[in-house]
Design an enzyme around this catalytic site. Structure first.
Site, PDB file in Angstrom:
ATOM      1  N   LYS A   1      -1.635  -2.337  11.772  1.00 36.66           N
ATOM      2  CA  LYS A   1      -0.406  -1.684  11.790  1.00 36.66           C
ATOM      3  C   LYS A   1      -0.643  -0.006  11.116  1.00 36.66           C
ATOM      4  O   LYS A   1      -0.185   0.819  12.266  1.00 36.66           O
ATOM      5  CB  LYS A   1       0.843  -2.600  11.335  1.00 36.66           C
ATOM      6  CG  LYS A   1       1.420  -3.561  11.915  1.00 36.66           C
ATOM      7  CD  LYS A   1       2.374  -4.298  11.310  1.00 36.66           C
ATOM      8  CE  LYS A   1       1.922  -4.853  10.093  1.00 36.66           C
ATOM      9  NZ  LYS A   1       1.147  -5.452   9.334  1.00 36.66           N
TER      10      LYS A   1
ATOM     11  N   GLU B   1       6.771   0.622   0.792  1.00 36.26           N
ATOM     12  CA  GLU B   1       5.229   1.302   1.140  1.00 36.26           C
ATOM     13  C   GLU B   1       4.394   1.668  -0.524  1.00 36.26           C
ATOM     14  O   GLU B   1       5.812   1.591  -1.252  1.00 36.26           O
ATOM     15  CB  GLU B   1       5.342   3.208   1.294  1.00 36.26           C
ATOM     16  CG  GLU B   1       6.120   2.838   2.767  1.00 36.26           C
ATOM     17  CD  GLU B   1       4.628   3.421   3.142  1.00 36.26           C
ATOM     18  OE1 GLU B   1       3.600   3.588   3.288  1.00 36.26           O
ATOM     19  OE2 GLU B   1       4.672   2.452   4.124  1.00 36.26           O
ATOM     20  N   ARG B   2       3.620   0.994  -0.564  1.00 32.31           N
ATOM     21  CA  ARG B   2       2.567   1.102  -1.865  1.00 32.31           C
ATOM     22  C   ARG B   2       2.603   1.909  -2.325  1.00 32.31           C
ATOM     23  O   ARG B   2       2.332   3.306  -1.080  1.00 32.31           O
ATOM     24  CB  ARG B   2       0.859   0.454  -1.612  1.00 32.31           C
ATOM     25  CG  ARG B   2       1.404  -1.570  -1.292  1.00 32.31           C
ATOM     26  CD  ARG B   2       0.398  -1.445  -0.621  1.00 32.31           C
ATOM     27  NE  ARG B   2      -0.032  -2.854  -0.169  1.00 32.31           N
ATOM     28  CZ  ARG B   2       0.382  -3.821   1.480  1.00 32.31           C
ATOM     29  NH1 ARG B   2       0.643  -2.563   2.163  1.00 32.31           N
ATOM     30  NH2 ARG B   2       0.144  -4.424   1.933  1.00 32.31           N
TER      31      ARG B   2
END
Length: 454
Positions: free
Chosen positions: A155, A181-182
């Site tokens: 994705k 988000e990382r």
């Protein structure tokens, strides 16, 4: 400002006591005195007693600490100063830069534009150069697109390839909402925008994975407020990008539990449909400007019937569904050609030729899928001659619709390619007509056009 006192702290939720006659309202912003810790009122429990969601770390909060009612909702500073910056949902810098000095501050919770102001974007397809997407699930300029898939099917890479393909020739501004988000992904994205020279036209609003759920929950609202400013005040064509909108749903589930709401189906919050609709209905193109949204959506256990994924699905114009089976077979981008679709795939919009080619490709691939069990049990030679011919063409179509990504060049060692829609249509027509029946199917794998083939 009216002052109150913290009565209890539990995870990211606090109860605050105010004078009964000056009880803050729902979604009013509170400020812990002497700090930058913001709290958003989520419920009124009793006269003067409110329950709020802390938008930040709760270390240091304790009973008796003074809290001020601001009399206003959470505000985001908006303006040209947002471009080129990375901030959180309250406009606080995350990029090491100076604080935003914008004088225009807007509430992050806003009503969608009234119905009479809505327009259907630009009423055209936004070409991406991704063959399978442009052919079977064309993106709508001024519409909403979702990229659906489970963990590890591509994705984020597909979203990044779309960004790379579109922003280079794009003349508007972009707003990126990084939800859950990382930190590695957020940093890479920031540097990628910077190296491509696109950062000065992009506002990045992040709520990282390690942040409290309240911050993650409000990232899409803040990103929409920024997008609405650029749309309404500047008349821009705004590209709104979100990765990952399911993390917004997940943050809502976390906060709903700690606030004390009874969970609904599969443990989701009872307000799931309302919360998703609040975000999705604000993504609108008006007579002032256009907003085109592309959202990555994580699908738990690859089940599109999961309430979290289904709540987002129903709001979209284009749905790109990623398949784990195709990813395992190395067919990238791993787009499921039978479940992905778009409301733009209509002969009155894309033209009769595009529509007919797309339908022929779908029918060929659908018949091939029906024959998979027969092939597995009896072998290809037991099929009727016309079915064997269809299988050969379907396999060539599958391989032709793959392509190497520009953003993945460093990892794959292949030069990325982008293919104009006209070349995609021409290539599919040749395969369907049988012109490449004698060409080794592997020669069609991970290439752009059919140039150079007989």
């Amino acid at each position: 400002m009216v002052a109150g006192r913290i009565e209890s702290v539990f995870e990211s939720v606090v109860d605050v006591r105010f004078p009964a006659e000056a009880c803050p309202g729902f979604r009013e912003a509170l400020q812990v005195t002497g700090t930058d810790v913001a709290i958003e009122v989520q419920a009124q429990l009793a006269p003067g007693l409110v329950r709020g969601l802390v938008l930040g770390p709760t270390q240091g909060l304790h009973r008796g600490l003074q809290v001020d009612a601001t009399g206003a909702p959470l505000l985001l500073p908006v303006g040209d100063g947002l471009l080129g910056r990375v901030v959180d949902c309250l406009g606080r810098p995350l990029d090491g830069g100076p604080p935003l000095d914008e004088h225009d501050r807007r509430a992050i919770h806003r009503e969608p534009p009234p119905l009479y102001r809505h327009v259907h974007g630009e009423g055209r397809v936004m070409e991406t150069g991704l063959k399978v997407v442009d052919l079977l699930a064309p993106f709508a300029a001024g519409g909403k697109t979702g990229l659906f898939g489970g963990a590890g099917v591509g994705k984020t890479v597909l979203l990044m390839e779309f960004i790379s393909a579109v922003l280079a020739s794009y003349r508007g501004v972009a707003v990126f909402a990084g939800i859950g988000e990382r930190i590695r992904e957020g940093h890479e994205l920031w540097r990628d925008f910077e190296h491509a020279g696109l950062l000065e036209r992009t506002a990045m609003i992040l709520g990282q994975m390690n942040e409290p759920p309240g911050l993650r929950l409000r990232v899409p609202h803040a990103a929409l407020t920024a997008a609405e400013y650029f749309r309404d005040a500047r008349g821009d064509h705004v590209l709104l990008l979100a990765d990952n909108i399911f993390r917004f749903v997940q943050a809502g589930m976390e906060t709903s539990a700690v606030i004390g709401r009874m969970p609904s189906r599969v443990g989701y919050q009872p307000t799931l449909a309302t919360e998703v609709a609040e975000v999705q209905e604000r993504i609108a193109s008006t007579d002032a400007g256009v907003v085109t949204a592309v959202q990555a959506v994580y699908v738990p256990a690859d089940d599109l019937n999961d309430p979290g994924a289904a709540a987002v699905l129903e709001h979209l114009d284009s749905r790109v569904i990623l398949s784990r089976e195709r990813a395992a077979a190395g067919l990238y981008p791993a787009v499921d050609p039978l479940r992905s679709d778009s409301r733009l795939l209509d002969p009155t919009v894309v033209g009769r030729r595009h529509y007919d080619v797309a339908e022929s490709v779908r029918q060929t691939l659908a018949r091939y899928e029906e024959l998979q069990d027969v092939i597995a049990m009896l072998g290809l030679d037991e099929l009727a001659p016309e079915d064997r011919q269809l299988v050969r063409r379907a396999r060539r179509l599958e391989r032709f619709l793959t392509q190497p990504f520009v953003v993945a060049e460093a990892f794959t060692g292949r030069d990325g390619v982008r293919v104009p829609l006209a070349d995609t249509l021409r290539g599919c027509e040749r395969i369907l007509a049988g012109e490449l029946d004698e060409v080794d199917e592997e020669r069609l794998y991970m290439r752009g056009t059919l140039e150079g083939l007989p």
